[in-house]
Design a protein around this motif. Structure first.
Motif, PDB file in Angstrom:
ATOM      1  N   ASN A  84       7.613 -12.973  37.448  1.00 30.06           N
ATOM      2  CA  ASN A  84       7.786 -14.179  38.237  1.00 30.06           C
ATOM      3  C   ASN A  84       6.603 -15.142  38.067  1.00 30.06           C
ATOM      4  OD1 ASN A  84       9.271 -15.810  39.885  1.00 30.06           O
ATOM      5  ND2 ASN A  84       8.773 -14.732  41.775  1.00 30.06           N
ATOM      6  N   GLU A  85       6.160 -15.286  36.825  1.00 29.30           N
ATOM      7  CA  GLU A  85       5.074 -16.182  36.433  1.00 29.30           C
ATOM      8  C   GLU A  85       3.685 -15.759  36.910  1.00 29.30           C
ATOM      9  OE1 GLU A  85       5.950 -20.353  36.855  1.00 29.30           O
ATOM     10  OE2 GLU A  85       8.082 -19.986  36.446  1.00 29.30           O
ATOM     11  N   TYR A  86       3.552 -14.525  37.407  1.00 29.84           N
ATOM     12  CA  TYR A  86       2.248 -13.970  37.777  1.00 29.84           C
ATOM     13  C   TYR A  86       1.901 -12.875  36.782  1.00 29.84           C
ATOM     14  CZ  TYR A  86       2.605 -16.408  42.223  1.00 29.84           C
ATOM     15  OH  TYR A  86       2.719 -17.372  43.185  1.00 29.84           O
ATOM     16  N   TYR A  87       0.643 -12.831  36.378  1.00 30.79           N
ATOM     17  CA  TYR A  87       0.187 -11.844  35.413  1.00 30.79           C
ATOM     18  C   TYR A  87      -0.578 -10.726  36.107  1.00 30.79           C
ATOM     19  CZ  TYR A  87       1.631 -14.918  31.694  1.00 30.79           C
ATOM     20  OH  TYR A  87       2.393 -15.670  30.848  1.00 30.79           O
ATOM     21  N   TYR A  88      -0.311  -9.495  35.662  1.00 28.36           N
ATOM     22  CA  TYR A  88      -0.972  -8.309  36.201  1.00 28.36           C
ATOM     23  C   TYR A  88      -1.477  -7.492  35.027  1.00 28.36           C
ATOM     24  CZ  TYR A  88       1.804  -9.778  40.168  1.00 28.36           C
ATOM     25  OH  TYR A  88       2.371 -10.528  41.161  1.00 28.36           O
ATOM     26  N   SER A  89      -2.729  -7.068  35.108  1.00 28.62           N
ATOM     27  CA  SER A  89      -3.287  -6.259  34.019  1.00 28.62           C
ATOM     28  C   SER A  89      -2.760  -4.830  34.127  1.00 28.62           C
ATOM     29  CB  SER A  89      -4.816  -6.259  34.081  1.00 28.62           C
ATOM     30  OG  SER A  89      -5.252  -5.490  35.176  1.00 28.62           O
ATOM     31  N   LEU A  90      -2.790  -4.135  33.022  1.00 26.78           N
ATOM     32  CA  LEU A  90      -2.374  -2.736  33.047  1.00 26.78           C
ATOM     33  C   LEU A  90      -3.342  -1.898  33.888  1.00 26.78           C
ATOM     34  CD1 LEU A  90      -0.852  -1.930  29.553  1.00 26.78           C
ATOM     35  CD2 LEU A  90       0.269  -2.574  31.673  1.00 26.78           C
ATOM     36  N   GLU A  91      -4.592  -2.358  34.043  1.00 29.03           N
ATOM     37  CA  GLU A  91      -5.518  -1.671  34.934  1.00 29.03           C
ATOM     38  C   GLU A  91      -5.021  -1.742  36.380  1.00 29.03           C
ATOM     39  OE1 GLU A  91      -6.636  -3.818  32.582  1.00 29.03           O
ATOM     40  OE2 GLU A  91      -8.122  -2.715  31.427  1.00 29.03           O
ATOM     41  N   GLU A  92      -4.509  -2.926  36.777  1.00 30.10           N
ATOM     42  CA  GLU A  92      -3.959  -3.078  38.130  1.00 30.10           C
ATOM     43  C   GLU A  92      -2.730  -2.190  38.313  1.00 30.10           C
ATOM     44  OE1 GLU A  92      -4.297  -7.462  39.705  1.00 30.10           O
ATOM     45  OE2 GLU A  92      -3.950  -7.517  37.529  1.00 30.10           O
ATOM     46  N   ILE A  93      -1.891  -2.142  37.297  1.00 28.60           N
ATOM     47  CA  ILE A  93      -0.687  -1.299  37.352  1.00 28.60           C
ATOM     48  C   ILE A  93      -1.108   0.176  37.443  1.00 28.60           C
ATOM     49  CG2 ILE A  93       1.432  -0.617  36.134  1.00 28.60           C
ATOM     50  CD1 ILE A  93       1.371  -3.579  37.124  1.00 28.60           C
ATOM     51  N   ALA A  94      -2.122   0.549  36.664  1.00 27.28           N
ATOM     52  CA  ALA A  94      -2.610   1.937  36.684  1.00 27.28           C
ATOM     53  C   ALA A  94      -3.074   2.313  38.087  1.00 27.28           C
ATOM     54  CB  ALA A  94      -3.745   2.125  35.681  1.00 27.28           C
ATOM     55  N   GLU A  95      -3.781   1.414  38.742  1.00 26.97           N
ATOM     56  CA  GLU A  95      -4.297   1.710  40.077  1.00 26.97           C
ATOM     57  C   GLU A  95      -3.176   1.827  41.114  1.00 26.97           C
ATOM     58  OE1 GLU A  95      -7.365  -1.253  40.551  1.00 26.97           O
ATOM     59  OE2 GLU A  95      -8.545  -0.324  38.933  1.00 26.97           O
ATOM     60  N   LEU A  96      -2.092   1.063  40.924  1.00 23.80           N
ATOM     61  CA  LEU A  96      -0.928   1.182  41.816  1.00 23.80           C
ATOM     62  C   LEU A  96      -0.309   2.580  41.732  1.00 23.80           C
ATOM     63  CD1 LEU A  96       1.094  -2.133  41.336  1.00 23.80           C
ATOM     64  CD2 LEU A  96      -0.129  -1.391  43.387  1.00 23.80           C
ATOM     65  N   PHE A  97      -0.351   3.153  40.533  1.00 22.98           N
ATOM     66  CA  PHE A  97       0.320   4.438  40.303  1.00 22.98           C
ATOM     67  C   PHE A  97      -0.659   5.543  39.941  1.00 22.98           C
ATOM     68  CE2 PHE A  97       3.382   1.082  39.600  1.00 22.98           C
ATOM     69  CZ  PHE A  97       4.296   1.425  40.582  1.00 22.98           C
ATOM     70  N   GLU A  98      -1.823   5.486  40.565  1.00 26.38           N
ATOM     71  CA  GLU A  98      -2.870   6.462  40.312  1.00 26.38           C
ATOM     72  C   GLU A  98      -2.356   7.886  40.510  1.00 26.38           C
ATOM     73  OE1 GLU A  98      -7.400   7.531  41.751  1.00 26.38           O
ATOM     74  OE2 GLU A  98      -6.458   5.689  42.436  1.00 26.38           O
ATOM     75  N   PHE A 124      -5.860   3.681  31.386  1.00 28.10           N
ATOM     76  CA  PHE A 124      -4.496   3.742  31.919  1.00 28.10           C
ATOM     77  C   PHE A 124      -3.992   5.184  31.950  1.00 28.10           C
ATOM     78  CE2 PHE A 124       0.077   3.559  31.882  1.00 28.10           C
ATOM     79  CZ  PHE A 124       0.337   2.587  32.842  1.00 28.10           C
ATOM     80  N   LEU A 125      -4.187   5.905  30.860  1.00 25.90           N
ATOM     81  CA  LEU A 125      -3.722   7.298  30.791  1.00 25.90           C
ATOM     82  C   LEU A 125      -4.457   8.176  31.797  1.00 25.90           C
ATOM     83  CD1 LEU A 125      -3.475   7.599  26.910  1.00 25.90           C
ATOM     84  CD2 LEU A 125      -1.562   7.389  28.519  1.00 25.90           C
ATOM     85  N   ASP A 126      -5.766   8.007  31.903  1.00 30.25           N
ATOM     86  CA  ASP A 126      -6.560   8.820  32.833  1.00 30.25           C
ATOM     87  C   ASP A 126      -6.182   8.559  34.286  1.00 30.25           C
ATOM     88  OD1 ASP A 126      -7.921   9.947  30.713  1.00 30.25           O
ATOM     89  OD2 ASP A 126      -9.733   8.732  30.979  1.00 30.25           O
ATOM     90  N   ILE A 127      -6.027   7.301  34.653  1.00 30.37           N
ATOM     91  CA  ILE A 127      -5.746   6.950  36.045  1.00 30.37           C
ATOM     92  C   ILE A 127      -4.332   7.366  36.451  1.00 30.37           C
ATOM     93  CG2 ILE A 127      -5.467   5.025  37.681  1.00 30.37           C
ATOM     94  CD1 ILE A 127      -8.388   5.721  37.045  1.00 30.37           C
ATOM     95  N   THR A 128      -3.335   7.084  35.604  1.00 35.46           N
ATOM     96  CA  THR A 128      -1.943   7.369  35.981  1.00 35.46           C
ATOM     97  C   THR A 128      -1.546   8.814  35.727  1.00 35.46           C
ATOM     98  OG1 THR A 128      -1.077   6.785  33.799  1.00 35.46           O
ATOM     99  CG2 THR A 128      -1.209   5.006  35.462  1.00 35.46           C
ATOM    100  N   GLY A 129      -2.223   9.469  34.783  1.00 36.61           N
ATOM    101  CA  GLY A 129      -1.818  10.809  34.392  1.00 36.61           C
ATOM    102  C   GLY A 129      -0.703  10.800  33.357  1.00 36.61           C
ATOM    103  N   ALA A 130      -0.326   9.616  32.880  1.00 39.58           N
ATOM    104  CA  ALA A 130       0.738   9.516  31.871  1.00 39.58           C
ATOM    105  C   ALA A 130       0.334  10.248  30.602  1.00 39.58           C
ATOM    106  CB  ALA A 130       1.044   8.055  31.556  1.00 39.58           C
ATOM    107  N   ARG A 131       1.323  10.770  29.913  1.00 40.81           N
ATOM    108  CA  ARG A 131       1.090  11.485  28.667  1.00 40.81           C
ATOM    109  C   ARG A 131       0.863  10.519  27.511  1.00 40.81           C
ATOM    110  NH1 ARG A 131       5.507  15.307  25.905  1.00 40.81           N
ATOM    111  NH2 ARG A 131       6.786  13.857  27.059  1.00 40.81           N
ATOM    112  N   ALA A 132       1.568   9.377  27.535  1.00 43.28           N
ATOM    113  CA  ALA A 132       1.445   8.403  26.459  1.00 43.28           C
ATOM    114  C   ALA A 132       1.979   7.056  26.925  1.00 43.28           C
ATOM    115  CB  ALA A 132       2.218   8.866  25.225  1.00 43.28           C
ATOM    116  N   VAL A 133       1.534   6.012  26.216  1.00 42.38           N
ATOM    117  CA  VAL A 133       2.057   4.659  26.392  1.00 42.38           C
ATOM    118  C   VAL A 133       2.466   4.192  25.007  1.00 42.38           C
ATOM    119  CG1 VAL A 133       1.540   2.291  27.082  1.00 42.38           C
ATOM    120  CG2 VAL A 133       0.499   4.185  28.315  1.00 42.38           C
TER     121      VAL A 133
END
Length: 186
Positions: A84-98, A124-133
């Motif tokens: 919606n015309e707002y930009y969010y960094s992947l760091e911000e997304i990572a922190e949402l889903f820590e 991003f991987l460390d904060i979210t615990g995701a296996r891969a992006v």
């Protein structure tokens, strides 16, 4: 993989109140029909909608552990997404889903160029615990990544090793992988 592959797809749209069958929906339906790959499809038009949809999956869907791939169809470039015309960094997304994406693969369609430094990817991987992006380095607006996305997802029906699946993807679809600049951060 012992069970079927499950995909959670979240597509950014201009307005969630307007229901349309996008190319993404049609491709997910084809995956289900042709290969038996189950998916949940949701739309979002704000960061709150993205957070709410992923939290609903995390906390309300008892089959969340079955969802191996989180498929994000959003606009953006490099290290950010645009809602919606707002930009969010992947760091911000990572922190949402820590700590909430343990073992998941986050895959971005080529509507968003994925270009992360080693540090950004590792954070991003460390904060979210995701296996891969994974995603693409080239945004070819006349060519969507849907064909390659479907091929990538279908490889998880055979086996769970993301690196071997990427190797196989390159073997089978080398020209398209090169054209779209397929990328994996793990």
């Amino acid at each position: 993989m012992d069970s079927d592959t499950f995909i959670f797809c979240l597509e950014a749209v201009a307005d969630v109140e307007i229901i349309t069958a996008t190319e993404v929906v049609k491709n997910l339906e084809l995956l289900a029909f042709e290969q038996g790959i189950t998916s949940i499809y949701k739309t979002c038009d704000t960061i709150e909608g993205l957070e709410e949809s992923l939290n609903a999956l995390l906390y309300e869907d008892h089959n969340f552990k079955d969802y191996e791939i989180i498929y994000l169809v959003v606009q953006g470039e490099g290290n950010n997404i645009c809602l919606n015309e707002y930009y969010y960094s992947l760091e911000e997304i990572a922190e949402l889903f820590e700590g909430k994406m343990k073992g998941k693969i986050l895959h971005f369609a080529n509507s968003k160029v994925l270009d992360l430094s080693d540090e950004e990817a590792q954070y991003f991987l460390d904060i979210t615990g995701a296996r891969a992006v994974s995603g693409y380095g080239a945004a070819l607006h006349k060519l969507t990544s849907s064909t390659l996305d479907k091929a990538f997802f279908s490889l998880f029906e055979e086996q769970d090793n993301v690196l071997e699946n990427v190797e196989e993807l390159y073997k089978k679809h080398y020209a398209l992988c090169q054209l779209l600049d397929f990328r994996l951060y793990y």
